[in-house]
Scaffold this motif. Structure first.
Motif, PDB file in Angstrom:
ATOM      1  N   LEU A  92      86.410   2.853  80.299  1.00 44.97           N
ATOM      2  CA  LEU A  92      85.255   3.164  80.053  1.00 44.97           C
ATOM      3  C   LEU A  92      84.158   2.203  80.207  1.00 44.97           C
ATOM      4  O   LEU A  92      84.164   0.925  79.762  1.00 44.97           O
TER       5      LEU A  92
ATOM      6  N   VAL B  57      85.593   6.510  72.875  1.00 46.78           N
ATOM      7  CA  VAL B  57      84.152   6.795  73.148  1.00 46.78           C
ATOM      8  C   VAL B  57      83.482   6.810  71.558  1.00 46.78           C
ATOM      9  O   VAL B  57      82.261   6.537  71.429  1.00 46.78           O
TER      10      VAL B  57
ATOM     11  N   PRO C 216      77.395   5.565  79.408  1.00 52.36           N
ATOM     12  CA  PRO C 216      78.736   5.360  79.331  1.00 52.36           C
ATOM     13  C   PRO C 216      79.226   6.286  80.562  1.00 52.36           C
ATOM     14  O   PRO C 216      78.726   7.281  80.971  1.00 52.36           O
TER      15      PRO C 216
ATOM     16  N   TRP D 288      75.998  10.368  76.707  1.00 51.71           N
ATOM     17  CA  TRP D 288      76.836  10.404  75.296  1.00 51.71           C
ATOM     18  C   TRP D 288      77.039  11.657  74.489  1.00 51.71           C
ATOM     19  O   TRP D 288      78.102  12.004  74.112  1.00 51.71           O
TER      20      TRP D 288
ATOM     21  N   PHE E  18      79.967   0.839  81.372  1.00 52.78           N
ATOM     22  CA  PHE E  18      78.605   0.857  80.777  1.00 52.78           C
ATOM     23  C   PHE E  18      77.838   0.567  81.783  1.00 52.78           C
ATOM     24  O   PHE E  18      78.034  -0.453  82.456  1.00 52.78           O
TER      25      PHE E  18
END
Length: 116
Positions: free
Chosen positions: A50, A29, A43, A11, A52
């Motif tokens: 994006l 983000v 992430p 992050w 996860f």
């Protein structure tokens, strides 16, 4: 390009735009980071999306524990899909709405141990 060794570092690199690391849409983000359940996940920006992960990589091949919804970034509307583009879960006009929609579709207990 080396991956971050842990969720917090990943992050930090995304938010700061650390050179030599994977980067994503800055607005998406930031919106994702504002969601505590997403902030508890690793992430992974790739190919205009994006994603996860439940933990920092590896493992990669055949890992079902990281089959989570993801955001398609870029132009509006932002789209949220199930893994492998299996199903469109919804569209959002803003990055904040996209992050909230993704959180609403997370499996129970994923990212729930995050501090509010």
């Amino acid at each position: 390009m080396p991956e971050a060794p842990d969720i917090e570092t990943a992050w930090l690199q995304l938010l700061e735009g650390t050179p030599g690391t994977r980067q994503g849409d800055p607005l998406v983000v930031e919106a994702a980071y504002a969601q505590s359940r997403l902030r508890a996940l690793f992430p992974f920006p790739t190919h205009g999306t994006l994603h996860f992960l439940c933990a920092a990589p590896p493992p990669w091949p055949g890992s079902d524990r990281d089959r989570l919804p993801f955001i398609v970034c870029g132009e509006q509307p932002y789209k949220i899909y199930t893994p492998d583009y299996g199903e469109l879960l919804g569209e959002a006009a803003t990055p904040e709405e996209a992050a909230a929609l993704l959180v609403a579709h997370l499996p129970d207990a994923v990212g729930e141990d995050a501090d509010e």
